[in-house]
Design an enzyme around this catalytic site. Structure first.
Site, PDB file in Angstrom:
ATOM      1  N   HIS A   1       9.043   1.550   9.976  1.00 13.48           N
ATOM      2  CA  HIS A   1       9.414   2.460   8.903  1.00 13.48           C
ATOM      3  C   HIS A   1       9.003   3.887   9.254  1.00 13.48           C
ATOM      4  O   HIS A   1       7.938   4.112   9.837  1.00 13.48           O
ATOM      5  CB  HIS A   1       8.726   2.070   7.594  1.00 13.48           C
ATOM      6  CG  HIS A   1       9.266   0.831   6.970  1.00 13.48           C
ATOM      7  ND1 HIS A   1       8.542   0.050   6.107  1.00 13.48           N
ATOM      8  CD2 HIS A   1      10.475   0.226   7.077  1.00 13.48           C
ATOM      9  CE1 HIS A   1       9.271  -0.976   5.712  1.00 13.48           C
ATOM     10  NE2 HIS A   1      10.445  -0.893   6.289  1.00 13.48           N
TER      11      HIS A   1
ATOM     12  N   GLU B   1       2.087  -0.749   2.226  1.00 13.68           N
ATOM     13  CA  GLU B   1       1.811  -0.785   3.663  1.00 13.68           C
ATOM     14  C   GLU B   1       1.058   0.477   4.046  1.00 13.68           C
ATOM     15  O   GLU B   1       0.767   1.338   3.202  1.00 13.68           O
ATOM     16  CB  GLU B   1       3.118  -0.892   4.450  1.00 13.68           C
ATOM     17  CG  GLU B   1       4.066   0.258   4.229  1.00 13.68           C
ATOM     18  CD  GLU B   1       5.449   0.056   4.843  1.00 13.68           C
ATOM     19  OE1 GLU B   1       6.079   1.053   5.210  1.00 13.68           O
ATOM     20  OE2 GLU B   1       5.903  -1.099   4.944  1.00 13.68           O
TER      21      GLU B   1
END
Length: 698
Positions: free
Chosen positions: A315, A272
């Site tokens: 995150h 990511e």
């Protein structure tokens, strides 16, 4: 080289008084092994190869390390129950658990011995690995104790571990060659073949097989596991590197293990935005293909293509620092290295089966299988830069106003000017995720179009000063300006350390009279230091929620991460897990949809949080349809179904809702949806669900 302790490693470092005490509490009380000049943290890589032989210790399944206070006690109770349930499941599955640790106490729990310290546990039970089940504010202390005891593998699952705590842990890890860290903020590591689970992965998804999976995202990883299980491939070793800013184990580490693992026939990599580890993996894969005649097929997915610039997407590590590549750059690098890309994890299983069935995998990978594995990206519309709704991120960071940043600088004697702008340079202090240490980022220009390619990083050890002369040389400054640059650099490092920042950016210039002035500043601070450890209250009191997006503030109250996206977004998204939420937005966009938001209910979503999520989504008048995409790991699909039904009943919902439920209790959840007689559209397939919600939104 003789064995040495971290204390000796930090000796003779020029420590600043304002953060000396903070480092001291993490200095180990015993010595670490480093018996050879050639040994290093890299020598701990084989410790990742867990299996039926692995003896596992639990830190925190009966008690937490030295916490007190009402809120903390509630968290202790919750984590203790979770860890106890986890131990029971893992034991039944076949994991060889040898006991737990309760500081200062000996006894028994679940028929297993409880040790008063990790050191005693190491002496009596000889564990090969330890699962660290303690809250974020105590994680560093627990990891430190495991490093001191030279436990070979340390798996830290906690979220909200302060960044500077992890920086200190990595300064310890670099000084030894016995212990390997996985995490923090990760589901853990699991050997499906060896029936060894160190973490909280949903066991029903796993089956013994031959696919190695390494992922930043828990939910995307679970989706990949389920996809390979449905395809009859199963898994060998699955490693979650975690979503934090600095990971104890990265993609290249995992790839090195899979290369020589006879049980692993194919590899899945799930990345990511944030950091450069995907780029490092691409370079490693290129070299792997050059030196291997018949390499194992590798597939990948990268989340965050549509992530707004400058936002943290759930995150802690899902943000792009100055000079770091975006999601599209990572996709291109991996594709160029011969990796097959997919746009959704449910495609991994069948596509990998096809790749493994090829008799000449490597030569045919890009030609024969390009449209199979990369169809989502061949026709991908290049992402359009979105305008942020607000410069403030609501999870894991706090950006203060420029005027407040200027006040901090002026208090340190730095000249600032918010009106006089001269051609100058960019100077920042941040975290180097590759070096796992603080770094100075310098660019000889302030032009945002040129600065990324002209930026250079100058890592320096935690607790030491940066190499100002090297920075000055890169910036091309005259010798007369070096002293002023040194003052600015040292000031930024002081603020970075003492206030637990994660990114301090400045634009500065040298005027005709030789004076260095800062004319731009963007300061970001780690809010885990405040939320989990109640540190840096003075900084976090600067937050003004009245200036933030109302829906985002409301979502935060319920533990939901919501980011309002700009443009013509007409699809509201409700997803559990940050990685899956990013991928959902990306995949819907690649199918021609327009998303109004990113929403992560969290990995432990309840019926109430689902209902709250609907309320927040529907407060946006642009939303014409809602897409619920849930993969049940810790979250049960029947609980999500209950929340959806509650939302229809209590919120008077009028917009159509498309639901995709997969994972734990998916059959029960789908039955509840079917029996509700509500205007819901339920699907198993992401492709079918995406097509339906896009048509409804139009």
């Amino acid at each position: 080289m003789a064995s040495r302790s971290l204390t000796s490693c930090l000796a003779n470092r020029p420590m600043r008084p304002q953060y000396t005490a903070r480092i001291r509490h993490c200095v180990p009380r015993s010595r670490f092994s480093s018996s050879s000049r050639h040994q290093s943290y890299a020598d701990t890589l084989p410790n990742l190869k867990i299996g039926s032989h692995t003896r596992v210790l639990f830190q925190g399944f009966t008690a937490i390390y030295g916490c007190s206070g009402g809120d903390i006690q509630g968290l202790i109770s919750s984590l203790s129950l979770e860890a106890t349930a986890n131990v029971k499941e893992s034991l039944e599955w076949g994991t060889k658990i040898v006991g737990g640790v309760k500081p200062g106490v000996e006894g028994e729990h679940l028929g297993l011995p409880v040790f008063p310290s990790v050191r005693v546990a190491q002496e009596k039970a000889k564990p090969d690995a330890t699962a660290v089940y303690v809250p974020g504010n105590q994680t560093a202390q627990a990891i430190e104790e495991a490093i001191e005891a030279e436990i070979p593998l340390i798996v830290a699952v906690a979220e909200h571990v302060p960044i500077h705590d992890i920086l200190r842990i990595h300064s310890m890890l670099k000084a030894q060659s016995k212990s390997r860290l996985v995490g923090a903020n990760c589901p853990g590591i699991i050997s499906a073949i060896g029936k060894c689970r160190i973490g909280f992965q949903p066991l029903p998804c796993f089956s013994p097989g031959n696919i190695g999976i390494v992922a930043k995202s828990g939910t995307l990883g679970y989706e990949a596991v389920a996809s390979t299980t449905r395809a009859g491939l199963g898994q060998s070793l699955c490693i979650s590197v975690g979503g934090d800013v600095i990971a104890g184990t990265n993609f290249v580490d995992a790839l090195k293990i899979y290369e020589h693992d006879d049980d692993t026939h194919g590899i899945l990599l799930i990345g990511e935005i944030g950091g450069t580890t995907e780029m490092d993996a691409a370079e490693w894969i290129k070299d792997y293909h050059r030196r291997t005649s018949n390499p194992k097929p590798i597939m990948a997915l990268i989340g965050g293509i549509e992530a707004p610039q400058g936002r943290i997407m759930g995150h802690a590590g899902a943000w792009t620092a100055p000079g770091e590549p975006g999601a599209v750059a990572k996709i291109n690098a991996l594709r160029d290295a011969g990796v097959v890309l997919v746009n959704h994890p449910e495609k991994f299983g069948e596509d990998m089966k096809t790749l493994l069935g090829s008799t000449a995998r490597r030569p045919q990978l890009q030609s024969n299988f390009a449209t199979l594995g990369q169809r989502g990206f061949h026709t991908l519309r290049r992402p359009v830069a979105r305008q942020n709704q607000t410069p403030v991120s609501l999870r894991r960071n706090l950006y203060i106003k420029q005027s407040q940043a200027f006040d901090l600088l002026k208090g340190k004697g730095i000249s600032v000017s918010d009106t006089t702008k001269v051609d100058g340079f960019s100077l920042a202090v941040s975290v180097d995720r590759t070096a796992k240490s603080p770094c100075v980022i310098a660019s000889p220009t302030t032009d945002p179009a040129k600065s990324p390619t002209m930026s250079q990083r100058f890592p320096f050890p935690y607790g030491q000063s940066a190499d100002v002369q090297a920075v000055a040389t890169h910036l091309g400054l005259e010798r007369s300006a070096v002293e002023s640059l040194s003052k600015l650099t040292n000031t930024l490092v002081d603020i970075f350390m003492s206030k637990e920042a994660f990114l301090l950016e400045t634009q500065a210039g040298v005027s005709a009279d030789g004076t260095l002035r800062v004319h731009g500043a963007r300061f970001g601070f780690d809010d885990a230091a405040f939320r989990s450890s109640k540190r840096q209250e003075d900084i976090h009191c600067l937050r003004n929620k009245a200036e933030e997006v109302l829906e985002e503030v409301e979502a935060e109250k319920d533990g939901i991460v919501y980011v309002k996206l700009g443009g013509e977004g007409s699809i509201g998204t409700l997803v559990n897990g940050a990685g899956l939420a990013m991928n959902t937005v990306d995949a819907l966009t690649s199918h021609g949809g327009h998303c109004a938001n990113f929403l992560d209910t969290g990995g432990k979503a309840t019926s109430e949080t689902v209902k709250s999520s609907f309320r927040i989504i529907l407060s946006d008048a642009r939303v014409k349809a809602v897409f619920v995409n849930i993969f049940g790991g810790l979250t049960r699909c029947d609980m999500i179904a209950e929340g959806i039904i509650m939302a229809f009943r209590d919120l008077g919902m009028k917009v159509p809702v498309v639901v995709r439920l997969r994972g734990t209790n998916e059959d029960l959840g789908q039955q509840m949806i079917a029996k509700s007689k509500l205007p819901l559209h339920a699907f198993d397939s992401f492709e079918e669900a995406a097509t339906k919600v896009i048509s409804l939104s139009q």
